[in-house]
Design a protein around this motif. Structure first.
Motif, PDB file in Angstrom:
ATOM      1  N   UNK A 174      16.128  -4.666  -1.123  1.00 48.83           N
ATOM      2  CA  UNK A 174      17.203  -4.804  -0.131  1.00 48.83           C
ATOM      3  C   UNK A 174      16.638  -5.142   1.245  1.00 48.83           C
ATOM      4  N   UNK A 175      15.537  -4.499   1.614  1.00 43.72           N
ATOM      5  CA  UNK A 175      14.921  -4.793   2.913  1.00 43.72           C
ATOM      6  C   UNK A 175      14.379  -6.214   2.942  1.00 43.72           C
ATOM      7  N   UNK A 176      13.770  -6.642   1.839  1.00 43.21           N
ATOM      8  CA  UNK A 176      13.274  -8.018   1.764  1.00 43.21           C
ATOM      9  C   UNK A 176      14.420  -9.008   1.925  1.00 43.21           C
ATOM     10  N   UNK A 177      15.537  -8.711   1.303  1.00 36.78           N
ATOM     11  CA  UNK A 177      16.720  -9.574   1.415  1.00 36.78           C
ATOM     12  C   UNK A 177      17.195  -9.644   2.870  1.00 36.78           C
ATOM     13  N   UNK A 178      17.198  -8.497   3.544  1.00 37.21           N
ATOM     14  CA  UNK A 178      17.617  -8.452   4.942  1.00 37.21           C
ATOM     15  C   UNK A 178      16.675  -9.261   5.834  1.00 37.21           C
ATOM     16  N   UNK A 179      15.409  -9.336   5.445  1.00 41.25           N
ATOM     17  CA  UNK A 179      14.402 -10.059   6.231  1.00 41.25           C
ATOM     18  C   UNK A 179      14.353 -11.549   5.881  1.00 41.25           C
ATOM     19  N   UNK A 180      15.221 -11.982   4.973  1.00 44.05           N
ATOM     20  CA  UNK A 180      15.284 -13.396   4.644  1.00 44.05           C
ATOM     21  C   UNK A 180      14.341 -13.855   3.550  1.00 44.05           C
ATOM     22  N   UNK A 181      13.678 -12.904   2.876  1.00 43.17           N
ATOM     23  CA  UNK A 181      12.764 -13.270   1.793  1.00 43.17           C
ATOM     24  C   UNK A 181      13.572 -13.809   0.615  1.00 43.17           C
ATOM     25  N   UNK A 182      13.147 -14.923   0.062  1.00 43.37           N
ATOM     26  CA  UNK A 182      13.847 -15.509  -1.096  1.00 43.37           C
ATOM     27  C   UNK A 182      13.094 -15.279  -2.401  1.00 43.37           C
ATOM     28  N   UNK A 183      11.767 -15.143  -2.331  1.00 45.11           N
ATOM     29  CA  UNK A 183      10.952 -14.840  -3.515  1.00 45.11           C
ATOM     30  C   UNK A 183      10.009 -13.702  -3.169  1.00 45.11           C
ATOM     31  N   UNK A 184      10.109 -12.614  -3.946  1.00 46.96           N
ATOM     32  CA  UNK A 184       9.356 -11.397  -3.646  1.00 46.96           C
ATOM     33  C   UNK A 184       8.560 -10.978  -4.879  1.00 46.96           C
ATOM     34  N   UNK A 185       7.288 -10.659  -4.678  1.00 49.50           N
ATOM     35  CA  UNK A 185       6.479 -10.081  -5.747  1.00 49.50           C
ATOM     36  C   UNK A 185       6.240  -8.612  -5.436  1.00 49.50           C
ATOM     37  N   UNK A 186       6.678  -7.734  -6.338  1.00 53.56           N
ATOM     38  CA  UNK A 186       6.368  -6.316  -6.225  1.00 53.56           C
ATOM     39  C   UNK A 186       5.022  -6.096  -6.907  1.00 53.56           C
ATOM     40  N   UNK A 187       4.036  -5.641  -6.134  1.00 55.13           N
ATOM     41  CA  UNK A 187       2.654  -5.563  -6.631  1.00 55.13           C
ATOM     42  C   UNK A 187       2.101  -4.158  -6.410  1.00 55.13           C
ATOM     43  N   UNK A 188       2.713  -3.185  -7.050  1.00 51.51           N
ATOM     44  CA  UNK A 188       2.251  -1.804  -6.874  1.00 51.51           C
ATOM     45  C   UNK A 188       0.849  -1.621  -7.431  1.00 51.51           C
ATOM     46  N   UNK A 189       0.148  -0.642  -6.870  1.00 50.42           N
ATOM     47  CA  UNK A 189      -1.217  -0.359  -7.285  1.00 50.42           C
ATOM     48  C   UNK A 189      -1.268   0.158  -8.719  1.00 50.42           C
ATOM     49  N   UNK A 190      -1.878  -0.628  -9.598  1.00 50.20           N
ATOM     50  CA  UNK A 190      -2.220  -0.194 -10.952  1.00 50.20           C
ATOM     51  C   UNK A 190      -1.032   0.283 -11.780  1.00 50.20           C
ATOM     52  N   UNK A 191       0.170  -0.182 -11.455  1.00 48.22           N
ATOM     53  CA  UNK A 191       1.348   0.200 -12.226  1.00 48.22           C
ATOM     54  C   UNK A 191       2.428  -0.872 -12.116  1.00 48.22           C
ATOM     55  N   UNK A 192       3.225  -0.973 -13.176  1.00 49.40           N
ATOM     56  CA  UNK A 192       4.382  -1.870 -13.165  1.00 49.40           C
ATOM     57  C   UNK A 192       5.675  -1.074 -13.280  1.00 49.40           C
ATOM     58  N   UNK A 193       5.594   0.234 -13.040  1.00 50.28           N
ATOM     59  CA  UNK A 193       6.733   1.124 -13.284  1.00 50.28           C
ATOM     60  C   UNK A 193       7.960   0.782 -12.437  1.00 50.28           C
ATOM     61  N   UNK A 194       7.757   0.192 -11.260  1.00 42.51           N
ATOM     62  CA  UNK A 194       8.881  -0.104 -10.375  1.00 42.51           C
ATOM     63  C   UNK A 194       9.602  -1.402 -10.678  1.00 42.51           C
TER      64      UNK A 194
END
Length: 277
Positions: free
Chosen positions: A25-45
């Motif tokens: 949601x914050x990325x959307x508010x900041x105008x991001x159109x493509x976002x990679x979630x890159x958590x440390x050593x996990x894909x749980x999110x």
């Protein structure tokens, strides 16, 4: 519509403070159109983030940031466009959870010897189901008034050679890259200038990185100046690597790091997103 990429950020599945939903949601508010979630050593999110991305119209690129060892040094490799269900990768993240838990216990014991009790219970509660990282310990030390800033926590207790530092054996760099490429992803060397390598060491690292299947390097990060961009871009050009860009966003309290607030990628650098399906 102008495309805006942010290909490196963290949720509370690792050491970020926002939930995957709040992060998207914050990325959307900041105008991001493509976002990679890159958590440390996990894909749980990723599943939660994907649901929110579909609702907001953001393109979510499934990612991860793996801690690796090479030549007794630690390097972070971002995987973009991965399949989280790829068995070797999912098994690796499970093992990394155990590694981080063991490290946390050792750090807490060292802090206890410095008359700072209660750290393990506090960081375990703070991390919840996510990965325990040194940032959780920095936040604990800050909350207990043992330090005045997160950085001071690393400078006095958690950094290499300091009182509560614990050396950790991560996956070998080449093996971690094989997990990413096997999962259909693109391996990217994260924040290359942060390692403070000499030109000769960087040449050695990037040679091994590319030979192992690495395809990208972060050229644009938060708080980077023009000279640093030129230096990172030169490495991308010399080793024929695609350029990536990411804020490495963790929390809202750091006013210098924000989702999508990034310099443009130099026009002579091939964008890493052209390699993503």
């Amino acid at each position: 519509m102008t495309e805006l990429y942010d290909l490196h950020c963290h949720s509370n599945a690792s050491d970020g403070t926002l939930s995957p939903t709040e992060l998207v949601l914050r990325a959307h508010q900041q105008g991001v159109t493509s976002l990679a979630l890159t958590d440390h050593d996990t894909t749980a999110g990723l599943p939660e983030a994907q649901l929110c991305a579909e609702a907001t119209g953001i393109k979510l690129i499934p990612g991860i940031e793996l801690s690796t060892n090479w030549q007794d040094k630690c390097f972070h490799i971002v995987g973009l466009g991965i399949d989280p269900a790829y068995l070797p990768l999912s098994e690796a993240t499970h093992n990394l959870q155990s590694t981080r838990l063991e490290r946390a216990e050792k750090i807490a014991l060292k802090l206890e010897k410095k008359r700072i009790p209660g750290a393990f219970e506090a960081v375990k509660k703070a991390a919840g189901e996510g990965m325990i990282t040194r940032t959780h310990f920095a936040d604990f030390l800050l909350s207990q008034n043992h330090v005045s800033t997160q950085q001071e926590a690393f400078d006095r207790y958690l950094g290499k050679g300091k009182a509560a530092y614990v050396s950790t054996s991560w996956a070998e760099l080449e093996l971690a890259i094989s997990w990413i490429t096997g999962a259909g992803g693109v391996a990217v060397l994260a924040h290359p200038l942060r390692y403070k390598l000499t030109a000769n060491w960087m040449k050695r690292l990037l040679t091994v990185f590319k030979d192992a299947g690495g395809q990208g390097i972060e050229v644009i990060t938060s708080r980077i100046n023009a000279d640093e961009i030129r230096m990172a871009a030169a490495y991308a050009t010399r080793f024929e690597l695609a350029g990536s860009m990411g804020s490495d966003f963790h929390n809202v309290s750091n006013q210098w790091v924000e989702l999508g607030r990034l310099a443009p990628l130099p026009q002579n650098i091939k964008p890493v997103w052209e390699l993503l399906g």
